[in-house]
Design a protein around this motif. Structure first.
Motif, PDB file in Angstrom:
ATOM      1  N   LEU A 142     -70.218  71.136  14.598  1.00 49.16           N
ATOM      2  CA  LEU A 142     -71.481  70.917  15.297  1.00 49.16           C
ATOM      3  C   LEU A 142     -72.007  72.236  15.856  1.00 49.16           C
ATOM      4  O   LEU A 142     -73.203  72.546  15.752  1.00 49.16           O
ATOM      5  N   GLN A 143     -71.119  73.014  16.426  1.00 46.99           N
ATOM      6  CA  GLN A 143     -71.506  74.310  16.972  1.00 46.99           C
ATOM      7  C   GLN A 143     -71.905  75.289  15.869  1.00 46.99           C
ATOM      8  O   GLN A 143     -72.864  76.049  16.024  1.00 46.99           O
ATOM      9  N   VAL A 144     -71.193  75.266  14.766  1.00 47.47           N
ATOM     10  CA  VAL A 144     -71.546  76.127  13.630  1.00 47.47           C
ATOM     11  C   VAL A 144     -72.950  75.782  13.128  1.00 47.47           C
ATOM     12  O   VAL A 144     -73.707  76.665  12.705  1.00 47.47           O
ATOM     13  N   ALA A 145     -73.306  74.507  13.213  1.00 41.85           N
ATOM     14  CA  ALA A 145     -74.640  74.064  12.792  1.00 41.85           C
ATOM     15  C   ALA A 145     -75.719  74.452  13.800  1.00 41.85           C
ATOM     16  O   ALA A 145     -76.910  74.198  13.568  1.00 41.85           O
ATOM     17  N   GLY A 146     -75.301  75.047  14.925  1.00 35.75           N
ATOM     18  CA  GLY A 146     -76.266  75.555  15.890  1.00 35.75           C
ATOM     19  C   GLY A 146     -76.494  74.693  17.106  1.00 35.75           C
ATOM     20  O   GLY A 146     -77.403  74.968  17.902  1.00 35.75           O
ATOM     21  N   TYR A 147     -75.668  73.662  17.298  1.00 37.00           N
ATOM     22  CA  TYR A 147     -75.859  72.739  18.416  1.00 37.00           C
ATOM     23  C   TYR A 147     -74.885  73.004  19.558  1.00 37.00           C
ATOM     24  O   TYR A 147     -73.795  73.546  19.352  1.00 37.00           O
ATOM     25  N   VAL A 148     -75.297  72.583  20.751  1.00 36.11           N
ATOM     26  CA  VAL A 148     -74.450  72.647  21.941  1.00 36.11           C
ATOM     27  C   VAL A 148     -74.098  71.204  22.328  1.00 36.11           C
ATOM     28  O   VAL A 148     -74.996  70.428  22.661  1.00 36.11           O
ATOM     29  N   PRO A 149     -72.823  70.818  22.273  1.00 31.61           N
ATOM     30  CA  PRO A 149     -72.456  69.436  22.589  1.00 31.61           C
ATOM     31  C   PRO A 149     -72.469  69.151  24.093  1.00 31.61           C
ATOM     32  O   PRO A 149     -71.896  69.905  24.879  1.00 31.61           O
ATOM     33  N   VAL A 150     -73.144  68.077  24.462  1.00 30.99           N
ATOM     34  CA  VAL A 150     -73.116  67.560  25.831  1.00 30.99           C
ATOM     35  C   VAL A 150     -72.399  66.221  25.755  1.00 30.99           C
ATOM     36  O   VAL A 150     -72.928  65.244  25.224  1.00 30.99           O
ATOM     37  N   LEU A 151     -71.168  66.182  26.262  1.00 24.05           N
ATOM     38  CA  LEU A 151     -70.353  64.967  26.163  1.00 24.05           C
ATOM     39  C   LEU A 151     -70.762  63.966  27.230  1.00 24.05           C
ATOM     40  O   LEU A 151     -70.691  64.248  28.431  1.00 24.05           O
TER      41      LEU A 151
END
Length: 245
Positions: A142-151
């Motif tokens: 997900l991060q490689v795809a450019g996103y920042v995860p908010v759990l």
């Protein structure tokens, strides 16, 4: 214990001015949240009364349960926005999504853009039964795809309550944590409240969300909070201004 709770504030009294909610289920008929536009209007008006001014609503995206596509969410959001304006509700009302981290999610963000809270911040959740076996692979990709995860609501994952170091691992790999407000007042039970307190005490909570689905959730804002770490809880409320329009 009863006497001690008398010193605690009501949850609704902690809502700051111009509050931006980043987690709710207000789009009608699309998941387990609002069923009708009347439900949507009732919930939004109730939240406005206690200080909510902007809404980023986040319907579930969960394969074989809530098969909400990006197009379906956007179309429902557009139709709902018209109804809100018709009923003199002119608050900022945006739509993102709450994505279940599973195999289908891994394929989803590889082939299309996700609905984000803001910029590249995306709201994600896990099953309440167990974490995905490839959790850290999903987060990494997900991060490689450019996103920042908010759990979403980390305090509610009971399988981590006896292994609190897992929270530290998730923070270390770059997850932001969004706590549910109602956890502070005991809505999900004492164990969830205790874990929320631990995360607050260790400065792990970045943002808060209402996660409002129905009127029972809304009524719980009239309860007193039971957590001890009030100051970091207040800070998390203020951090939501990051998502302001």
């Amino acid at each position: 214990m009863i006497f001690f709770n008398k010193t605690k504030p009501f949850l609704k009294d902690l809502i700051p001015n111009d509050f931006v909610d980043i987690h709710s289920h207000l789009l009608p008929g699309i998941d387990d949240g609002a069923k009708t536009i009347e439900d949507t209007l009732y919930l939004i008006n109730g939240l406005k009364e206690i200080g909510f001014t902007e809404f980023i609503t986040t319907p579930h995206v969960l394969k074989s349960v809530w098969d909400n596509s990006k197009t379906k969410i956007e179309e429902t959001h557009k139709a709902t926005s018209v109804e809100l304006h018709t009923n003199s509700i002119n608050n900022s009302f945006k739509a993102a999504a709450e994505y279940m981290m599973d195999e289908s999610f891994l394929h989803l963000f590889e082939k299309e853009k996700l609905l984000v809270l803001k910029d590249n911040y995306v709201l994600v959740e896990m099953s309440y039964l167990y974490p995905p076996l490839n959790l850290y692979d999903i987060i990494f990709n997900l991060q490689v795809a450019g996103y920042v995860p908010v759990l979403a609501h980390p305090e509610r994952y009971n399988f981590y309550h006896s292994n609190l170091n897992e929270y530290k691992k998730l923070k270390k790999v770059g997850c932001y944590f969004q706590m549910n407000m109602l956890s502070s007042a005991g809505y999900y039970g004492p164990d969830v409240a205790k874990t929320a307190d631990y995360l607050l005490q260790n400065n792990m909570i970045d943002f808060v969300g209402s996660d409002v689905h129905h009127d029972k959730h809304l009524s719980f804002f009239d309860k007193k909070i039971i957590i001890k770490n009030i100051e970091p809880f207040k800070e998390a409320f203020l951090n939501n201004s990051f998502f302001k329009s």
